[in-house]
Write an enzyme that holds these catalytic residues in place. Sequence first.
Site: not given
Length: 327
Positions: A15, A28, A76, A107, A130, A132, A134, A176, A191-192, A258
């Site tokens: 991604g 480079v 891919r 990963d 990435t 994420d 992660d 995810r 945020a609540e 987005i």
Amino acid sequence: MPNKINKLAVLTSGGDSPGMNAALRAVVRTANYFGLDIFGIRRGYSGMVDDDIFQMDSQSVANIIQRGGTVLKSARCKEFYTAEGRQKAYANLQKHGIDGLIVIGGDGSFTGGMKLQQEFGLPVIGLPGTIDKDLYGTDYTIGFDTACNTALDAIDKIRDTADAHDRLFIVEVMGRHAGYIALHSGIAAGAENILIPEASTNIEDVVDALSEKEKRKKLVNIIVVAEGDAFGGANEVAKIIRERLPNFDTKVSILGHIQRGGSPSCQDRLIASRMGYHAVEALLNDTSGVMVGIINNQIVYTPLEIAIREKHTVDEGWLRMVKILAS
């Protein structure tokens, strides 16, 4: 004696994330500074299999540091999953005399690089590109800060319309398997509730908290949900809440891709530049099979297999803080 690196290749894979171009630029230009030939590989491992490999110079990466996406593109490649595909890919690298590889990705991308090093002895360095966050072995990944800022900007705008109509908005962000975008953007947006894959959420606690807020006439609420939460995303969470709290005007907003795009933030440009520079230096110093990371503002090197296998744990104190600050 260490193997002397003369020709490097660089690719972006998996991604896309904001800051990949900044990392590419750093790789480079650092390679050029040290007198190395540097090659770009278009479309990740697919381009390696198809020999879509071309030589780059400083001019090749001019005016890209501020651009999102990746000028090398990403794709891919099922063929690369096979031993025959990897042999074909390595033969193309040999054809160009390439004796070192820098992989910018996550990963899955690192797993491909590990295979090349294990099967053919090709020195490989990974850069954590990435959104994420992660990957183990770094406080931040390239693109994470920008993705959080993009999500935060959207949530702030959603709160404006929620306030205008006394609505409950359930906002789904990317993640995810990792909830760091939800956690960081959710805290910053006030945020609540924040629902993430790393922490089990009792939906009854969420319903009770909203019911209590309804009694206090607090009808404007934001719940941030990582797409990989235990309930299956924002729409599933909304379904439960609408059944249990029909008096709430509940809306869903899914931010989607987005979060991948846009000009990288200052932080993402800085860490991408640092990591790209140190990736080339590491190969020149006979270090390979590692991911370049930043921990406590210091450059660190983590073996690729550990960066892939180990996972960050989310301190429950963060989620406790969310409940206290949203009360």
